[in-house]
Design a protein around this motif. Structure first.
Motif, PDB file in Angstrom:
ATOM      1  N   ASN A   6       0.811  -1.212   0.000  1.00 23.72           N
ATOM      2  CA  ASN A   6       0.000   0.000   0.000  1.00 23.72           C
ATOM      3  C   ASN A   6       0.847   1.265   0.000  1.00 23.72           C
ATOM      4  OD1 ASN A   6      -2.529  -1.344   0.019  1.00 23.72           O
ATOM      5  ND2 ASN A   6      -2.209  -1.832   2.171  1.00 23.72           N
ATOM      6  N   GLY A   7       2.097   1.165  -0.430  1.00 23.05           N
ATOM      7  CA  GLY A   7       2.960   2.330  -0.526  1.00 23.05           C
ATOM      8  C   GLY A   7       3.475   2.843   0.814  1.00 23.05           C
ATOM      9  N   GLN A   8       3.423   2.009   1.849  1.00 22.34           N
ATOM     10  CA  GLN A   8       3.904   2.429   3.158  1.00 22.34           C
ATOM     11  C   GLN A   8       5.407   2.704   3.117  1.00 22.34           C
ATOM     12  OE1 GLN A   8       2.409  -0.533   2.599  1.00 22.34           O
ATOM     13  NE2 GLN A   8       0.634  -0.734   3.918  1.00 22.34           N
ATOM     14  N   ILE A   9       5.840   3.692   3.883  1.00 21.16           N
ATOM     15  CA  ILE A   9       7.270   4.015   3.947  1.00 21.16           C
ATOM     16  C   ILE A   9       7.994   3.040   4.872  1.00 21.16           C
ATOM     17  CG2 ILE A   9       8.942   5.760   4.672  1.00 21.16           C
ATOM     18  CD1 ILE A   9       6.944   7.849   3.633  1.00 21.16           C
ATOM     19  N   ASN A  10       7.369   2.687   5.982  1.00 25.04           N
ATOM     20  CA  ASN A  10       7.946   1.727   6.931  1.00 25.04           C
ATOM     21  C   ASN A  10       7.007   0.526   7.052  1.00 25.04           C
ATOM     22  OD1 ASN A  10      10.267   3.292   7.663  1.00 25.04           O
ATOM     23  ND2 ASN A  10       8.886   4.631   8.817  1.00 25.04           N
ATOM     24  N   PRO A  11       6.986  -0.335   6.031  1.00 23.51           N
ATOM     25  CA  PRO A  11       6.026  -1.450   6.049  1.00 23.51           C
ATOM     26  C   PRO A  11       6.425  -2.538   7.037  1.00 23.51           C
ATOM     27  CG  PRO A  11       7.499  -1.671   4.196  1.00 23.51           C
ATOM     28  CD  PRO A  11       7.828  -0.355   4.852  1.00 23.51           C
ATOM     29  N   THR A  12       5.436  -3.340   7.400  1.00 23.01           N
ATOM     30  CA  THR A  12       5.709  -4.547   8.170  1.00 23.01           C
ATOM     31  C   THR A  12       6.073  -5.641   7.163  1.00 23.01           C
ATOM     32  OG1 THR A  12       3.426  -5.331   8.028  1.00 23.01           O
ATOM     33  CG2 THR A  12       3.978  -3.880   9.903  1.00 23.01           C
ATOM     34  N   ALA A  13       6.530  -6.759   7.664  1.00 20.88           N
ATOM     35  CA  ALA A  13       6.893  -7.874   6.778  1.00 20.88           C
ATOM     36  C   ALA A  13       5.686  -8.339   5.958  1.00 20.88           C
ATOM     37  CB  ALA A  13       7.454  -9.033   7.600  1.00 20.88           C
ATOM     38  N   GLN A  14       4.492  -8.301   6.553  1.00 23.85           N
ATOM     39  CA  GLN A  14       3.280  -8.751   5.857  1.00 23.85           C
ATOM     40  C   GLN A  14       2.855  -7.767   4.766  1.00 23.85           C
ATOM     41  OE1 GLN A  14       3.458  -8.457   9.278  1.00 23.85           O
ATOM     42  NE2 GLN A  14       3.907 -10.624   9.576  1.00 23.85           N
ATOM     43  N   GLN A  15       3.327  -6.526   4.824  1.00 26.17           N
ATOM     44  CA  GLN A  15       2.951  -5.509   3.845  1.00 26.17           C
ATOM     45  C   GLN A  15       3.880  -5.471   2.635  1.00 26.17           C
ATOM     46  OE1 GLN A  15       2.985  -2.290   6.700  1.00 26.17           O
ATOM     47  NE2 GLN A  15       0.758  -2.154   6.672  1.00 26.17           N
ATOM     48  N   LEU A  16       4.889  -6.351   2.617  1.00 27.28           N
ATOM     49  CA  LEU A  16       5.799  -6.416   1.473  1.00 27.28           C
ATOM     50  C   LEU A  16       5.240  -7.377   0.426  1.00 27.28           C
ATOM     51  CD1 LEU A  16       9.261  -6.695   3.272  1.00 27.28           C
ATOM     52  CD2 LEU A  16       8.246  -4.653   2.230  1.00 27.28           C
ATOM     53  N   PHE A  17       5.456  -7.027  -0.842  1.00 29.99           N
ATOM     54  CA  PHE A  17       5.088  -7.957  -1.903  1.00 29.99           C
ATOM     55  C   PHE A  17       6.025  -9.153  -1.864  1.00 29.99           C
ATOM     56  CE2 PHE A  17       2.803  -4.435  -4.047  1.00 29.99           C
ATOM     57  CZ  PHE A  17       1.630  -5.107  -4.358  1.00 29.99           C
ATOM     58  N   GLU A  18       5.594 -10.219  -2.486  1.00 31.18           N
ATOM     59  CA  GLU A  18       6.332 -11.486  -2.466  1.00 31.18           C
ATOM     60  C   GLU A  18       7.508 -11.503  -3.447  1.00 31.18           C
ATOM     61  OE1 GLU A  18       5.126 -16.221  -2.785  1.00 31.18           O
ATOM     62  OE2 GLU A  18       3.713 -14.709  -3.485  1.00 31.18           O
ATOM     63  N   TYR A  19       7.432 -10.658  -4.503  1.00 28.16           N
ATOM     64  CA  TYR A  19       8.459 -10.665  -5.534  1.00 28.16           C
ATOM     65  C   TYR A  19       9.170  -9.316  -5.604  1.00 28.16           C
ATOM     66  CZ  TYR A  19       6.250 -14.975  -7.013  1.00 28.16           C
ATOM     67  OH  TYR A  19       5.741 -16.246  -7.032  1.00 28.16           O
ATOM     68  N   GLY A  20      10.423  -9.366  -5.984  1.00 29.19           N
ATOM     69  CA  GLY A  20      11.223  -8.151  -6.136  1.00 29.19           C
ATOM     70  C   GLY A  20      12.356  -8.415  -7.097  1.00 29.19           C
ATOM     71  N   CYS A  21      13.351  -7.566  -7.055  1.00 28.78           N
ATOM     72  CA  CYS A  21      14.508  -7.803  -7.913  1.00 28.78           C
ATOM     73  C   CYS A  21      15.783  -7.356  -7.218  1.00 28.78           C
ATOM     74  CB  CYS A  21      14.347  -7.122  -9.271  1.00 28.78           C
ATOM     75  SG  CYS A  21      14.322  -5.343  -9.211  1.00 28.78           S
ATOM     76  N   VAL A  22      16.864  -8.001  -7.613  1.00 30.62           N
ATOM     77  CA  VAL A  22      18.195  -7.603  -7.176  1.00 30.62           C
ATOM     78  C   VAL A  22      18.662  -6.576  -8.193  1.00 30.62           C
ATOM     79  CG1 VAL A  22      20.579  -8.385  -6.847  1.00 30.62           C
ATOM     80  CG2 VAL A  22      18.665  -9.853  -6.133  1.00 30.62           C
ATOM     81  N   ALA A  23      19.164  -5.458  -7.709  1.00 32.71           N
ATOM     82  CA  ALA A  23      19.590  -4.387  -8.610  1.00 32.71           C
ATOM     83  C   ALA A  23      20.946  -3.856  -8.178  1.00 32.71           C
ATOM     84  CB  ALA A  23      18.563  -3.261  -8.608  1.00 32.71           C
ATOM     85  N   ARG A  24      21.617  -3.223  -9.114  1.00 30.11           N
ATOM     86  CA  ARG A  24      22.889  -2.556  -8.800  1.00 30.11           C
ATOM     87  C   ARG A  24      22.722  -1.070  -9.102  1.00 30.11           C
ATOM     88  NH1 ARG A  24      25.360  -1.489 -13.712  1.00 30.11           N
ATOM     89  NH2 ARG A  24      24.737  -2.937 -15.347  1.00 30.11           N
ATOM     90  N   ILE A  25      23.482  -0.270  -8.385  1.00 25.45           N
ATOM     91  CA  ILE A  25      23.452   1.170  -8.627  1.00 25.45           C
ATOM     92  C   ILE A  25      24.360   1.455  -9.814  1.00 25.45           C
ATOM     93  CG2 ILE A  25      23.979   3.453  -7.683  1.00 25.45           C
ATOM     94  CD1 ILE A  25      23.387   2.266  -4.898  1.00 25.45           C
ATOM     95  N   ASP A  26      23.775   1.963 -10.878  1.00 27.73           N
ATOM     96  CA  ASP A  26      24.508   2.275 -12.102  1.00 27.73           C
ATOM     97  C   ASP A  26      25.131   3.664 -12.032  1.00 27.73           C
ATOM     98  OD1 ASP A  26      25.294   1.599 -14.793  1.00 27.73           O
ATOM     99  OD2 ASP A  26      23.768   3.016 -15.497  1.00 27.73           O
ATOM    100  N   ALA A  27      24.407   4.588 -11.428  1.00 25.23           N
ATOM    101  CA  ALA A  27      24.908   5.960 -11.281  1.00 25.23           C
ATOM    102  C   ALA A  27      24.208   6.590 -10.084  1.00 25.23           C
ATOM    103  CB  ALA A  27      24.627   6.771 -12.548  1.00 25.23           C
ATOM    104  N   PHE A  28      24.894   7.519  -9.441  1.00 25.45           N
ATOM    105  CA  PHE A  28      24.314   8.243  -8.309  1.00 25.45           C
ATOM    106  C   PHE A  28      24.681   9.702  -8.444  1.00 25.45           C
ATOM    107  CE2 PHE A  28      24.304  10.101  -4.096  1.00 25.45           C
ATOM    108  CZ  PHE A  28      23.062   9.696  -3.629  1.00 25.45           C
ATOM    109  N   ARG A  29      23.707  10.557  -8.132  1.00 24.86           N
ATOM    110  CA  ARG A  29      23.945  11.982  -8.252  1.00 24.86           C
ATOM    111  C   ARG A  29      23.298  12.695  -7.068  1.00 24.86           C
ATOM    112  NH1 ARG A  29      20.708  14.183 -13.328  1.00 24.86           N
ATOM    113  NH2 ARG A  29      19.096  14.549 -11.857  1.00 24.86           N
ATOM    114  N   GLN A  30      24.036  13.627  -6.493  1.00 17.70           N
ATOM    115  CA  GLN A  30      23.520  14.451  -5.395  1.00 17.70           C
ATOM    116  C   GLN A  30      22.686  15.571  -5.980  1.00 17.70           C
ATOM    117  OE1 GLN A  30      24.532  13.555  -2.183  1.00 17.70           O
ATOM    118  NE2 GLN A  30      22.978  14.926  -1.397  1.00 17.70           N
ATOM    119  N   LEU A  31      21.481  15.758  -5.475  1.00 22.61           N
ATOM    120  CA  LEU A  31      20.593  16.808  -5.956  1.00 22.61           C
ATOM    121  C   LEU A  31      20.787  18.082  -5.139  1.00 22.61           C
ATOM    122  CD1 LEU A  31      17.353  14.663  -6.410  1.00 22.61           C
ATOM    123  CD2 LEU A  31      18.983  15.348  -8.165  1.00 22.61           C
TER     124      LEU A  31
END
Length: 186
Positions: A6-31
């Protein structure tokens, strides 16, 4: 990376979806506002097996293995979708330039290609989750193709409406201008 249901910022374990992905940071920029912006590249799709810790979120995952990942049918479907996208981009640019270059002209596998289009074409997180859960690349590409057809149809329809409105405005503006000229002459 995993989304909360439900878009919670601090979700509980039950509020997480079952699927996700492993990702790498390709680039980072300070705004300028002090925040940062990271460009992430998905490496693999995963299913969350268990939640080990919530702050920060640490999970145990199971790597998902694609079915039909390198089949001729998958490559054919990918190329058909690329053609549709290229044709659609001729009359309306719905991909940012860097995304267009990577997706349409890059050397992605059919699986990477499908996964790259999901976040652009599918706005509902539940639909994205269904795509993450689908192991068969050919089926993912079929779903992408159907969604793309609907998306292109709506873009074409919107463009037709915009063109008609523009024509009507132009015609009305000319009529007003001519009436004003007649008014000044008389």
């Amino acid at each position: 990376l995993v989304s909360s249901k439900n878009g919670q910022i601090n979700p509980t374990a039950q509020q997480l979806f079952e699927y996700g992905c492993v990702a790498r940071i390709d680039a980072f920029r300070q705004l300028p506002n002090g925040l940062g912006k990271a460009n992430l590249v998905g490496e693999s799709r995963v299913k969350i097996v268990s939640v080990k810790k919530m702050m920060p979120i640490v999970v145990e995952v199971q790597q998902l293995e694609d079915i039909n990942a390198e089949s001729n049918v998958s490559y054919s479907k990918m190329n058909d979708i690329k053609r549709k996208c290229k044709d659609a981009c001729k009359f309306d640019r719905f991909f940012p330039a860097e995304v267009e270059a990577q997706i349409l002209y890059g050397s992605l596998s059919p699986s990477q290609f499908a996964d790259s289009l999901v976040h652009i074409l599918m706005k509902k997180v539940k639909d994205q989750q269904l795509m993450l859960a689908e192991l068969d690349v050919e089926k993912r590409l079929d779903k992408i193709s159907i969604t793309l057809d609907k998306f292109i149809g709506s873009v074409v329809w919107q463009k037709q409406i915009d063109d008609k409105v523009s024509q009507n405005l132009s015609k009305n503006q000319k009529e007003i201008y001519l009436r004003e000229q007649l008014h000044v002459i008389n």
